[in-house]
Structure formats: structure tokens, C-alpha cells
Design a protein around this motif. Sequence first.
Motif, PDB file in Angstrom:
ATOM      1  N   GLU A 219      35.950  17.963   2.812  1.00 35.21           N
ATOM      2  CA  GLU A 219      34.596  18.806   2.889  1.00 35.21           C
ATOM      3  C   GLU A 219      34.703  19.912   3.894  1.00 35.21           C
ATOM      4  O   GLU A 219      34.099  21.103   3.660  1.00 35.21           O
ATOM      5  CB  GLU A 219      33.330  17.952   3.237  1.00 35.21           C
ATOM      6  CG  GLU A 219      33.171  16.866   1.987  1.00 35.21           C
ATOM      7  CD  GLU A 219      32.088  15.860   2.452  1.00 35.21           C
ATOM      8  OE1 GLU A 219      31.399  15.318   1.449  1.00 35.21           O
ATOM      9  OE2 GLU A 219      31.967  15.581   3.836  1.00 35.21           O
ATOM     10  N   LYS A 220      35.332  19.686   4.953  1.00 31.58           N
ATOM     11  CA  LYS A 220      35.509  20.636   6.070  1.00 31.58           C
ATOM     12  C   LYS A 220      36.160  21.785   5.530  1.00 31.58           C
ATOM     13  O   LYS A 220      36.088  23.158   5.917  1.00 31.58           O
ATOM     14  CB  LYS A 220      35.984  20.092   7.327  1.00 31.58           C
ATOM     15  CG  LYS A 220      34.667  19.032   7.883  1.00 31.58           C
ATOM     16  CD  LYS A 220      35.448  18.363   9.064  1.00 31.58           C
ATOM     17  CE  LYS A 220      34.519  17.343   9.709  1.00 31.58           C
ATOM     18  NZ  LYS A 220      35.098  16.813  11.075  1.00 31.58           N
ATOM     19  N   VAL A 225      30.126  19.790   0.048  1.00 34.08           N
ATOM     20  CA  VAL A 225      29.105  18.874   0.597  1.00 34.08           C
ATOM     21  C   VAL A 225      28.862  18.302  -0.722  1.00 34.08           C
ATOM     22  O   VAL A 225      28.312  18.600  -1.599  1.00 34.08           O
ATOM     23  CB  VAL A 225      27.893  19.352   1.075  1.00 34.08           C
ATOM     24  CG1 VAL A 225      28.337  19.656   2.733  1.00 34.08           C
ATOM     25  CG2 VAL A 225      27.524  20.545   0.519  1.00 34.08           C
ATOM     26  N   LEU A 226      29.096  16.817  -0.849  1.00 31.00           N
ATOM     27  CA  LEU A 226      28.961  16.157  -2.140  1.00 31.00           C
ATOM     28  C   LEU A 226      28.287  14.953  -2.224  1.00 31.00           C
ATOM     29  O   LEU A 226      27.939  14.749  -3.426  1.00 31.00           O
ATOM     30  CB  LEU A 226      30.308  15.908  -2.684  1.00 31.00           C
ATOM     31  CG  LEU A 226      30.977  16.952  -3.486  1.00 31.00           C
ATOM     32  CD1 LEU A 226      32.367  16.428  -4.182  1.00 31.00           C
ATOM     33  CD2 LEU A 226      30.142  17.534  -4.798  1.00 31.00           C
ATOM     34  N   PHE A 227      27.825  14.274  -1.522  1.00 31.63           N
ATOM     35  CA  PHE A 227      27.028  12.955  -1.597  1.00 31.63           C
ATOM     36  C   PHE A 227      25.869  13.073  -2.525  1.00 31.63           C
ATOM     37  O   PHE A 227      25.382  12.062  -2.909  1.00 31.63           O
ATOM     38  CB  PHE A 227      27.081  12.008  -0.624  1.00 31.63           C
ATOM     39  CG  PHE A 227      28.545  11.488  -0.121  1.00 31.63           C
ATOM     40  CD1 PHE A 227      28.745  11.353   1.011  1.00 31.63           C
ATOM     41  CD2 PHE A 227      29.468  11.085  -1.276  1.00 31.63           C
ATOM     42  CE1 PHE A 227      30.070  10.863   1.608  1.00 31.63           C
ATOM     43  CE2 PHE A 227      30.542  10.496  -0.692  1.00 31.63           C
ATOM     44  CZ  PHE A 227      30.859  10.305   0.334  1.00 31.63           C
ATOM     45  N   GLN A 228      24.958  14.191  -2.235  1.00 30.88           N
ATOM     46  CA  GLN A 228      23.849  14.168  -2.814  1.00 30.88           C
ATOM     47  C   GLN A 228      23.605  15.568  -3.831  1.00 30.88           C
ATOM     48  O   GLN A 228      24.205  16.480  -3.172  1.00 30.88           O
ATOM     49  CB  GLN A 228      22.745  14.128  -1.678  1.00 30.88           C
ATOM     50  CG  GLN A 228      22.627  12.738  -1.016  1.00 30.88           C
ATOM     51  CD  GLN A 228      21.491  12.799   0.001  1.00 30.88           C
ATOM     52  OE1 GLN A 228      20.774  13.774  -0.071  1.00 30.88           O
ATOM     53  NE2 GLN A 228      21.495  11.905   0.860  1.00 30.88           N
ATOM     54  N   PRO A 238      28.729  16.138   5.689  1.00 29.69           N
ATOM     55  CA  PRO A 238      27.435  15.782   6.510  1.00 29.69           C
ATOM     56  C   PRO A 238      26.827  17.124   6.801  1.00 29.69           C
ATOM     57  O   PRO A 238      27.102  18.250   6.392  1.00 29.69           O
ATOM     58  CB  PRO A 238      28.287  15.813   7.656  1.00 29.69           C
ATOM     59  CG  PRO A 238      29.451  16.262   7.706  1.00 29.69           C
ATOM     60  CD  PRO A 238      29.969  16.186   6.092  1.00 29.69           C
ATOM     61  N   PRO A 239      25.227  17.164   6.995  1.00 31.91           N
ATOM     62  CA  PRO A 239      24.261  18.150   7.188  1.00 31.91           C
ATOM     63  C   PRO A 239      24.859  19.227   8.171  1.00 31.91           C
ATOM     64  O   PRO A 239      24.264  20.403   8.133  1.00 31.91           O
ATOM     65  CB  PRO A 239      23.051  17.744   7.487  1.00 31.91           C
ATOM     66  CG  PRO A 239      23.489  16.443   8.148  1.00 31.91           C
ATOM     67  CD  PRO A 239      24.686  15.787   7.539  1.00 31.91           C
ATOM     68  N   TYR A 240      25.739  19.043   8.967  1.00 27.40           N
ATOM     69  CA  TYR A 240      26.211  20.067  10.072  1.00 27.40           C
ATOM     70  C   TYR A 240      27.341  20.686   9.557  1.00 27.40           C
ATOM     71  O   TYR A 240      28.294  19.990   8.859  1.00 27.40           O
ATOM     72  CB  TYR A 240      26.127  19.361  11.355  1.00 27.40           C
ATOM     73  CG  TYR A 240      27.369  18.304  11.413  1.00 27.40           C
ATOM     74  CD1 TYR A 240      28.527  18.627  11.661  1.00 27.40           C
ATOM     75  CD2 TYR A 240      27.017  17.011  11.266  1.00 27.40           C
ATOM     76  CE1 TYR A 240      29.588  17.509  11.641  1.00 27.40           C
ATOM     77  CE2 TYR A 240      28.078  15.979  11.288  1.00 27.40           C
ATOM     78  CZ  TYR A 240      29.153  16.286  11.411  1.00 27.40           C
ATOM     79  OH  TYR A 240      30.210  15.240  11.669  1.00 27.40           O
ATOM     80  N   PHE A 241      27.696  21.665  10.080  1.00 32.54           N
ATOM     81  CA  PHE A 241      28.856  22.436  10.100  1.00 32.54           C
ATOM     82  C   PHE A 241      29.265  23.084  11.342  1.00 32.54           C
ATOM     83  O   PHE A 241      28.445  23.947  11.655  1.00 32.54           O
ATOM     84  CB  PHE A 241      29.142  23.548   8.674  1.00 32.54           C
ATOM     85  CG  PHE A 241      30.341  23.905   8.795  1.00 32.54           C
ATOM     86  CD1 PHE A 241      31.568  23.506   8.253  1.00 32.54           C
ATOM     87  CD2 PHE A 241      30.297  25.340   9.094  1.00 32.54           C
ATOM     88  CE1 PHE A 241      32.659  24.327   8.053  1.00 32.54           C
ATOM     89  CE2 PHE A 241      31.662  26.121   8.827  1.00 32.54           C
ATOM     90  CZ  PHE A 241      32.706  25.490   8.498  1.00 32.54           C
ATOM     91  N   LEU A 242      30.485  23.051  11.928  1.00 33.86           N
ATOM     92  CA  LEU A 242      30.792  23.610  13.420  1.00 33.86           C
ATOM     93  C   LEU A 242      32.374  24.199  13.292  1.00 33.86           C
ATOM     94  O   LEU A 242      33.171  23.523  12.872  1.00 33.86           O
ATOM     95  CB  LEU A 242      30.266  22.829  14.393  1.00 33.86           C
ATOM     96  CG  LEU A 242      30.957  23.542  15.806  1.00 33.86           C
ATOM     97  CD1 LEU A 242      29.973  24.667  16.017  1.00 33.86           C
ATOM     98  CD2 LEU A 242      30.774  22.384  16.892  1.00 33.86           C
ATOM     99  N   LYS A 243      32.455  25.336  13.391  1.00 33.08           N
ATOM    100  CA  LYS A 243      33.745  26.139  13.433  1.00 33.08           C
ATOM    101  C   LYS A 243      34.146  26.941  14.514  1.00 33.08           C
ATOM    102  O   LYS A 243      32.993  27.680  14.950  1.00 33.08           O
ATOM    103  CB  LYS A 243      33.859  26.750  12.084  1.00 33.08           C
ATOM    104  CG  LYS A 243      35.115  27.719  12.012  1.00 33.08           C
ATOM    105  CD  LYS A 243      35.488  28.366  10.663  1.00 33.08           C
ATOM    106  CE  LYS A 243      34.390  29.705  10.913  1.00 33.08           C
ATOM    107  NZ  LYS A 243      34.784  30.633   9.670  1.00 33.08           N
TER     108      LYS A 243
END
Length: 525
Positions: A219-220, A225-228, A238-243
Motif C-alpha cells: 500500500e505504501k 488503500v484497499l480494505f474499504q 491506513p488513513p495516514y500517509f507520510l513520506k
Amino acid sequence: MKYLVLFIFVTLGQGAFAQTRALPVKENLATIYGRYEKGEYEKALEMLEKLQKPPGLVAYWKGLCHLRLNNFEAGIDQLKKAIAFEHEASDLYYEYGQALYTSLKQKEARLAFKKSIEKKYKMAVSMYYIAHISQELGDYKTAASFYNAIEKLPLEEKKDVVQAARARLAEIYLEQIKKQGGGSAAIEEYVLPQYRKALDWDKESLLAKEIKEKIEEIEKRYDLVLFQLRNGRPTARPPYFLKTNVKYGHNDNVNALDEESKKGLSNDQLAASSISYGAFGRYTFYPNATYSVTPQFNFGYTKYLSEEKEIYQNNNYFFTGSLQTSFEHKYNQAPATAYLDIDYTYNANDRDQNQKIEKADDTLAFTLSEQVQIWTGNPSIFRLKYGQTTAVEEANNRSAMGAVFEQMILIGNSIFYLYSSYDAFRYREEESANHDALTVRADALLPAFFGLFNPNFYYSQTRSKYTEDAQRDATLLKTFGVNLNRPAGKNLFLYLDVAFSGQSGVREADNFQQQVVTVNLDYIF
């Protein structure tokens, strides 16, 4: 197995027992089996050496004892003899296959496990071995067929290996997509659903932890993002993303000077390397199935590695905070999304050449976007934007209005991206700087090159028309570049970008050539 031995005792006949009557009772086959059960394999082997018949049974037990002592070559030789004597133990080929696999004789092991399936012994595990060996040998078609075959077995037979089989099948899908240069759409459609299927079998197993980590890693990597699903499309899980990223670059004409302006300047005053640091993060909230709200930030800092004031005046940093809201709906019987973005950007630089970065301007911008599918599977995006910039130097106060069209086109394993925008810049004090800009860009994201990197070729041009300056008239900026990227480790991704730019115009000062090379390393949390 114990009952099998007792059955053998009853059915061997007088010939077999004639060989053991002369031996002490403790050295008959039942005692040997007892030694084996207690893990006394060396003692069992000593007793087996005194027996000659039945040869198939003796070779079989010798083979098992050697295998338990990790004497794999000896064990393989004895089991091979047992097979030659047509010994009928149900686990013979299974044990033989395991010994061959441990000895790295993969193709022979695969044949042995096929025989084990014919004997209907540990069918699920034997199928798993065949599939796993085939996967190691690069025979993905055979591997996939046997992983899938495990699903058809009775629950009691497959329960211990079905989760692993599903996870390994997902690995095959992922490997094939990478090999063919497939993008996030293929990952989204085939790989992650298969990993989720494996996870759903037993979410508390030891393997489940590994599967969860693999899902998060993918996912990263692909920003998926796939579960819903909302409106038939995935949500951020997950609802967050950090790079974060660090970038090293070299620019051969930092200030975009024309040939006349270059005269009298040293190379150190024209070209320089730079290092940049950046961070991007977001968190998405889903109040209901229609709306989402995503606050996000973007930060970047660039320092030129030069002591020349003509160069270090370009040192800068920026910070952007934004709030994006989305509204899900339908268009052309397909999912569509409307977006409203509100952005605030703070810019600082060293234009005063005092080696101190200070505020240059800030901008408040609004963007209204609509993403639709004019034809299925190829998203189109329309944007309207407006921004107001307030600068420290009043001459740079300006507003900007624009319209954007973006189109993604999927052809085979390649992705083509088209971008066009029209922007009108209006300055409050310096009307001669007013101009309209038309930009077009095309990207070709091609399949992976021999599994080494993913190439992206791009071309763009911007024509700027100075509406209040007839002498300056218009400029045309053209850029051609190539970007090569590949994973560099867990959560690390490496990018190499080479871009060539050239601008032409009526004024001599508007004509320049420029080459920029950058190496960028991203770390995704």
C-alpha cells in the motif's frame, strides 16, 4: 504409523519372522520401532543393520532414522532402495520428497511429492511443496495451479497450509505484475485482494503478521488503500500517509541566464549542486460514504552548495498546508469525484544575498476539481483554480487564475499521462509582468526495464504571452526529461531524473539553455 507397523507384523508371513526368531526379543521390529519413537535413532540403526529381510521395510526404516539424524544423503539412498523394493508405506514418497528438497534436489523432490499425492498421503502439504518448488524454479503456471488446487481439498486436509498457499499465490501475482511493468491498477485488482483472502483465513496466526506487513508495504509502495470501498473505489487504509525525501541535484545554469549575461561570470557563478530535504503527510477522515476530508502538509528546503552570492541567493524553503474535501458521485454510470482544495503556502528565500533566508511571499489558493471517466478505466480530471499572492516586495503581488485538464490513458502495460493548463497572471504594481501561460505535458510510464527500473519519459512546453509588454511579446520554454525509479530497500525508493530545458523569446535575456540532474531518495513510513 504405529498401526501400520502392527499390520505389517501380522501380514509379513513366516519368511520375515524366520529372520528374527534367532534374534533376542528386544531386537525385533517392534523394539526397533520403539527406539525410533523415543528418538533413539542410532540404536535403531544398529538393530536394523542386523536385519536383512524384508529388504524394503528395512531400507525404509533405515532411511527414516538417517533423516532424523540429518544424514540426508544416506537417508535418500535408503529410501530409494525402499522404493526399488516396492515398499508400500504410505508416507514413503513424502519423506523421500522432503529429504530431496532439503538436499536442494528440487526437481526430483517435486516428482516425489507428486507420487505422494497419488498415494493420497498429506495431499495438501504435498501440493504446497510442489507449488513452492515450482515457484522457486520460476514455473509460475504450475505453482499457481497447485496453490489453487489446495483450495478444493476438504477442510481437515487443507486447514494447515491454505493460508500460506494463498499468500504465496499473491506473491506470484505481484512478481508477474512487476515483470510485465503493470502499475497500481493491477496491484489493486489482483495482488491485494489475494493477500486479504489469505489474511481472512486466520488473522491470529504467526503468518498473519507477515501478511499484514506485506499488505502495508505494498500500500505504501504503490500509494494504494484497499480494505474499504466508497463509490466502488478504495479508501485510505491506513488513513495516514507520510513520506520524507532527500535529493541531490546539479544545475548547469541556476539563474537561467542567456549567453550574453553569462559573459564575465565564472562557472562557479553559473552552475552549482544543491541538496534538498522534504516531507509530505496527510490523514483522511471519512464522515460517511459520500464525503471525505483530508488535511495535509508539504515542506521543502533547498540549499545550494556554493559560496557565490549569485547562487546562494536561491536558497529557499516553503511550507504548504491544505485541506481537501471530496464528494463521491456517479458520471457515465461510473464512479466520479468532486474535490475542493484550499491551500496556504509560505515561501522564503535569500534574494537579499545576506545568507539569511527570509519570507518572500505567501499564497492562498482554491481549486475545484472533477474526476470522471469519459471512457471506462481512463480517468479524466478538470480543474479550476484561483490564487492570491502577497509578497514582501509589492512589485510581486499578484493573482492567478487557471484551468487544467488531465487525462490518463492505459495501453497494455504502459500508462500515458497528458496534462494541459491555461493560467493568467496579473500583477498589481508591475503590469508589464502580466502574462498568460499555456502549458502542455506528456508522460510515458513504460514497463520495467529487465526488472531493473521503471522508466518515465516526459516532454513539456509552456508558451507565455506578455499582454502588457509588446516588446517582450512571448516566450516558449521546452523541457524533455527521463525519470528512472526503483525500490532501494524496505520503504526506500530511488529516483534519477535528467531534464534538458531551453527557452526562446524576442528579448535576448529570455533565451537560455539549462540541464538539471537530480537523484532523489524517498522513505515512506
